[in-house]
Design an enzyme around this catalytic site. Structure first.
Site, PDB file in Angstrom:
ATOM      1  N   SER A  70      -9.075 -33.262 -26.818  1.00 14.13           N
ATOM      2  CA  SER A  70     -10.309 -32.409 -27.685  1.00 14.13           C
ATOM      3  C   SER A  70     -10.577 -31.333 -26.106  1.00 14.13           C
ATOM      4  CB  SER A  70     -11.107 -33.164 -28.048  1.00 14.13           C
ATOM      5  OG  SER A  70     -11.333 -33.964 -29.072  1.00 14.13           O
ATOM      6  N   LYS A  73      -9.483 -28.085 -26.801  1.00 10.24           N
ATOM      7  CA  LYS A  73     -10.599 -27.335 -27.859  1.00 10.24           C
ATOM      8  C   LYS A  73     -11.510 -25.850 -27.146  1.00 10.24           C
ATOM      9  CE  LYS A  73     -10.626 -30.973 -30.841  1.00 10.24           C
ATOM     10  NZ  LYS A  73     -11.778 -31.839 -31.497  1.00 10.24           N
ATOM     11  N   TYR A 195      -1.280 -28.027 -32.955  1.00  9.34           N
ATOM     12  CA  TYR A 195      -2.460 -28.615 -32.330  1.00  9.34           C
ATOM     13  C   TYR A 195      -2.319 -29.531 -31.794  1.00  9.34           C
ATOM     14  CZ  TYR A 195      -6.746 -31.155 -33.409  1.00  9.34           C
ATOM     15  OH  TYR A 195      -7.495 -32.077 -32.705  1.00  9.34           O
ATOM     16  N   TYR A 246     -19.666 -34.910 -29.704  1.00  9.56           N
ATOM     17  CA  TYR A 246     -19.436 -34.649 -31.010  1.00  9.56           C
ATOM     18  C   TYR A 246     -20.382 -35.834 -31.599  1.00  9.56           C
ATOM     19  CZ  TYR A 246     -14.846 -34.137 -30.215  1.00  9.56           C
ATOM     20  OH  TYR A 246     -13.321 -33.060 -29.184  1.00  9.56           O
ATOM     21  N   VAL A 264     -10.296 -37.792 -26.297  1.00  4.88           N
ATOM     22  CA  VAL A 264      -9.698 -39.075 -25.845  1.00  4.88           C
ATOM     23  C   VAL A 264      -9.010 -39.948 -25.251  1.00  4.88           C
ATOM     24  CG1 VAL A 264     -10.618 -39.471 -28.675  1.00  4.88           C
ATOM     25  CG2 VAL A 264      -7.969 -38.808 -27.905  1.00  4.88           C
TER      26      VAL A 264
HETATM   27  O1  DON Z   1      -6.861 -34.912 -32.890  1.00  2.55           O
HETATM   28  C1  DON Z   1      -7.664 -35.744 -32.399  1.00  2.55           C
HETATM   29  O2  DON Z   1      -7.553 -37.005 -33.170  1.00  2.55           O
HETATM   30  C2  DON Z   1      -7.423 -35.962 -30.952  1.00  2.55           C
HETATM   31  N1  DON Z   1      -5.970 -35.038 -30.397  1.00  2.55           N
HETATM   32  C3  DON Z   1      -7.681 -35.601 -30.388  1.00  2.55           C
HETATM   33  C4  DON Z   1      -9.491 -35.848 -30.279  1.00  2.55           C
HETATM   34  C5  DON Z   1     -10.220 -36.217 -29.455  1.00  2.55           C
HETATM   35  O3  DON Z   1      -9.973 -36.329 -27.829  1.00  2.55           O
HETATM   36  C6  DON Z   1     -12.174 -36.388 -29.829  1.00  2.55           C
HETATM   37  N2  DON Z   1     -12.838 -36.372 -27.949  1.00  2.55           N
HETATM   38  N3  DON Z   1     -13.424 -37.155 -28.140  1.00  2.55           N
END
Ligand code: DON
Length: 311
Positions: A70, A73, A195, A246, A264
């Site tokens: 993320s 993003k 994505y 978040y 993540v």
């Molecule tokens: O879309 C997802 O679930 C992952 N590619 C990214 C989520 C993420 O990194 C949330 N961060 N803490």
């Protein structure tokens, strides 16, 4: 800069932090919903600081590439803002969600307009914007990162991209739901390809800290030039502070006092406006999907140096 943030002191502090983190008990778990991330060795830790004068300080695994997830993003949003400008904010909000990053609950009540560009729903809208403007949006994000770094070499981990794409039911649901409200133009399958590939960009702490320096430098990338208007850089920092972690964003602001963006893969990027960027990485996550050791390391850095946007 105060004496505690002189160059030699920063390197020394990062090394002490790396030692302290290594001694912490193992807590949390690597991300398991993306099988390729579940295979990452959990006991790794890196930290890097990039200052606006061009210096980079490192400790631990600061040069080991990991899945930025993320944190991507942030770069996608900056690129979309460059291309789309103000119009972007008609399709995505600027409020913290107070919900997990992959939640659907607010979307129905709020008619397909995601709370902010960092929850998955919001990031999918940003990818949709990039899908309209680029044939290969993930390549556009990658090339944007190359321009920020002034070098090529950062790439997409194809295994991680494939692994997430094969397990993307939740993001597919979010995308279809937004499409039903008319807030998504792309075909969901192509959108998810882009994505997942963007989230699978692999970078080290040192690279992430360097690539994000424009956020600490009023929108101007040292050695590259203007990336965003100063006002947009301030807005991005505001979004990071309020939404970057978040449903833990309040806790992060309380503990760390800086704009942050988490992923993540275990990375956390933090911005000290006017001065430096900081990136820490360690794969074990807490229940909100944020790295436990990386957050502890950045908290320790801010406590020892006194850097904060609230001083
Ligand atoms: O879309 C997802 O679930 C992952 N590619 C990214 C989520 C993420 O990194 C949330 N961060 N803490």
């Amino acid at each position: 800069m105060g004496p505690s943030t002189h160059a030699a002191d920063i390197t020394d502090l990062l090394q002490r932090i790396a030692l302290d983190i290594a001694a912490l008990p193992d807590e949390g778990a690597v991300a398991e919903y993306i099988p390729a991330l579940a295979r990452v060795a959990p006991r790794q830790f890196g930290i890097a600081v990039a200052t606006v004068d061009g210096a980079v300080h490192r400790a631990g695994d600061a040069d080991r590439a990991f899945s930025i997830q993320s944190i991507s993003k942030l770069f996608a949003l900056a690129l979309a803002l460059q291309r789309e400008g103000e119009a972007l904010w008609q399709r995505v909000g600027r409020e913290p969600s107070g919900t997990p990053f992959n939640s659907l609950v607010l979307l129905e009540r709020e008619r397909g307009i995601p709370r902010n560009p960092f929850v998955n729903a919001g990031a999918l809208v940003i990818t949709d914007v990039l899908c309209r403007r680029y044939l290969q949006p993930e390549r556009a994000v990658l090339e944007f990162i190359h321009r920020l770094l002034g070098r090529v070499g950062v790439g997409i981990d194809a295994d991680v991209a494939r692994s997430e794409r094969q397990h993307s039911d939740r993001n597919a649901a979010i995308a279809h739901f937004m499409r039903s409200f008319g807030n998504l133009g792309s075909e969901v399958s192509a959108l998810l390809d882009a994505y997942c590939a963007q989230c699978a960009i692999a970078m080290s702490c040192a690279e992430l800290a360097q690539a994000a320096l424009f956020l600490a430098a009023d929108g101007e990338q040292p050695s590259h030039g203007r990336v965003l208007a100063a006002a947009d850089a301030r807005r991005l920092n505001a979004l990071m502070l309020t939404c970057g972690a978040y449903d833990a964003a309040g806790d992060f602001a309380f503990r760390i006092g800086l704009p942050t963006k988490t992923g993540v893969g275990g990375g956390i990027l933090a911005v000290v406006p006017g001065r430096m960027t900081l990136c820490a990485w360690s794969p074990r996550l807490d229940a909100t999907g944020n790295s436990i050791a990386a957050a502890a390391a950045i908290e320790r850095f801010t406590a020892e140096t006194g850097v904060s946007i609230f001083r």
